[in-house]
Design a protein around this motif. Structure first.
Motif, PDB file in Angstrom:
ATOM      1  N   ASP A 113      -3.297  24.299   9.068  1.00  0.00           N
ATOM      2  CA  ASP A 113      -4.474  23.677   8.294  1.00  0.00           C
ATOM      3  C   ASP A 113      -5.511  23.934   9.338  1.00  0.00           C
ATOM      4  OD1 ASP A 113      -2.924  23.045   6.218  1.00  0.00           O
ATOM      5  OD2 ASP A 113      -2.361  20.998   6.782  1.00  0.00           O
ATOM      6  N   MET A 141      -9.009  25.797   8.734  1.00  0.00           N
ATOM      7  CA  MET A 141     -10.284  25.224   8.965  1.00  0.00           C
ATOM      8  C   MET A 141     -11.250  26.075   9.710  1.00  0.00           C
ATOM      9  SD  MET A 141      -9.844  21.062   8.997  1.00  0.00           S
ATOM     10  CE  MET A 141      -8.419  20.903  10.022  1.00  0.00           C
ATOM     11  N   ASP A 161     -12.362  29.143   7.981  1.00  0.00           N
ATOM     12  CA  ASP A 161     -13.362  28.718   6.817  1.00  0.00           C
ATOM     13  C   ASP A 161     -14.526  28.636   7.237  1.00  0.00           C
ATOM     14  OD1 ASP A 161     -11.427  28.899   4.919  1.00  0.00           O
ATOM     15  OD2 ASP A 161     -10.890  26.749   4.884  1.00  0.00           O
ATOM     16  N   ARG A 162     -14.740  27.919   8.722  1.00  0.00           N
ATOM     17  CA  ARG A 162     -16.188  27.688   9.377  1.00  0.00           C
ATOM     18  C   ARG A 162     -17.037  28.882   9.452  1.00  0.00           C
ATOM     19  NH1 ARG A 162     -15.379  22.220  12.635  1.00  0.00           N
ATOM     20  NH2 ARG A 162     -14.893  20.936  11.076  1.00  0.00           N
TER      21      ARG A 162
END
Length: 298
Positions: free
Chosen positions: A97, A101, A104-105
């Motif tokens: 996870d 993240m 995704d950033r």
């Protein structure tokens, strides 16, 4: 549980997490300080990957004392049999996870752009990936397992690479035994370090494509080493700036005499001493051979 061989083409991620691995006493504090003053830290802040996400990732890899079962690399260690078992699958999912993240950033970066590097050594509870990590009660079980870590990385479709850090083997023993007293029995510690080098060697053989640097503490201010091994990771625009910074931070020591070496690793340790020195040399040679085959850092 995660599948044994997750489908991920290494080298395709937009974020790359880099761990610094090596025995205790190989100059972790120096390399950490150098990395923290490199352009990478500003870049990690720019993409909002530091300090929160990088710190959280490190916290899921290693925890001390009573929380060991909640982190991946410290999970195998128990102080006593009454402590709860670790849920490794849950820890790996939490790591996945965090990595997702991070990915995704930076997801809106152009497809042909280089991946954003994240140094695992900065801003996390575990610090460097030392072999072994921390102190008793079960030091032989506390070291980075790349098998379980890289599997989580692959499941998250994130590249996770590593730099191997090393130095004069006598200086390692002097740092950890003589200066800091990590062991009351020197032969016991010497044997454990030999075992840790075998672990590192096997992991290097299994994941050669994840190796992105061989950093020699004894040549930390060498312009050749800084240019060829260090700066491809730290990303200084000016090599002289990196050389000047390394010269400011580095504290050189005089070369050891044979009498000093014999005092640090007594000759009567026989083949235990020989095994440690030989394995250290083999690990260094293997690292440099792999790096010479992969001239371009991804």
């Amino acid at each position: 549980a995660p599948p044994l061989q997750p489908h991920h083409v290494h080298g395709t991620s937009k974020v790359r997490v880099i761990a610094f691995l090596g025995l205790e006493g190989v100059g972790h504090h120096y390399w950490s300080t150098l990395a923290e003053q490199s352009p990478l830290l500003a870049n990690m802040k720019k993409w909002n990957l530091y300090p929160k996400l990088s710190s959280t990732l490190g916290d899921r890899l290693y925890k001390g004392k009573k929380r060991r079962q909640k982190a991946l690399w410290s999970a195998p260690c128990k102080f006593d049999n009454h402590e709860p078992d670790a849920n490794v699958t849950q820890i790996q999912e939490e790591i996945m996870d965090i990595l997702t993240m991070m990915k995704d950033r930076v997801s809106f970066r152009p497809k042909d752009s280089k991946p954003v590097p994240v140094l695992l050594s900065m801003g996390n509870g575990g610090g460097f990936g030392s072999y072994p990590m921390n102190t008793r009660p079960c030091r032989p079980l506390q070291y980075p397992s790349l098998d379980v870590y890289i599997r989580a990385c692959d499941m998250a479709q994130v590249d996770c690479d590593f730099v191997y850090i090393y130095r004069n083997p006598y200086a390692i023993i002097q740092s950890t035994f003589t200066n800091r007293g990590f062991y009351s029995d020197r032969l016991q510690g010497l044997h454990l370090y030999t075992t840790m080098l075998h672990v590192l060697y096997s992991q290097l053989e299994r994941y050669p494509d994840r190796l992105v640097g061989c950093w020699d503490y004894d040549n930390a201010v060498s312009e050749d080493m800084l240019r060829d091994q260090v700066n491809p990771i730290l990303g200084f625009e000016s090599l002289p700036d990196l050389v000047n910074l390394s010269q400011t931070l580095y504290h050189s020591k005089p070369e050891m005499t044979q009498d000093q070496k014999d005092e640090i690793i007594p000759p009567h340790y026989g083949d235990y001493a020989a095994a440690f020195l030989e394995m250290h040399a083999l690990m260094t040679q293997k690292c440099l051979e792999i790096r010479s085959q992969n001239q371009v850092v991804r």
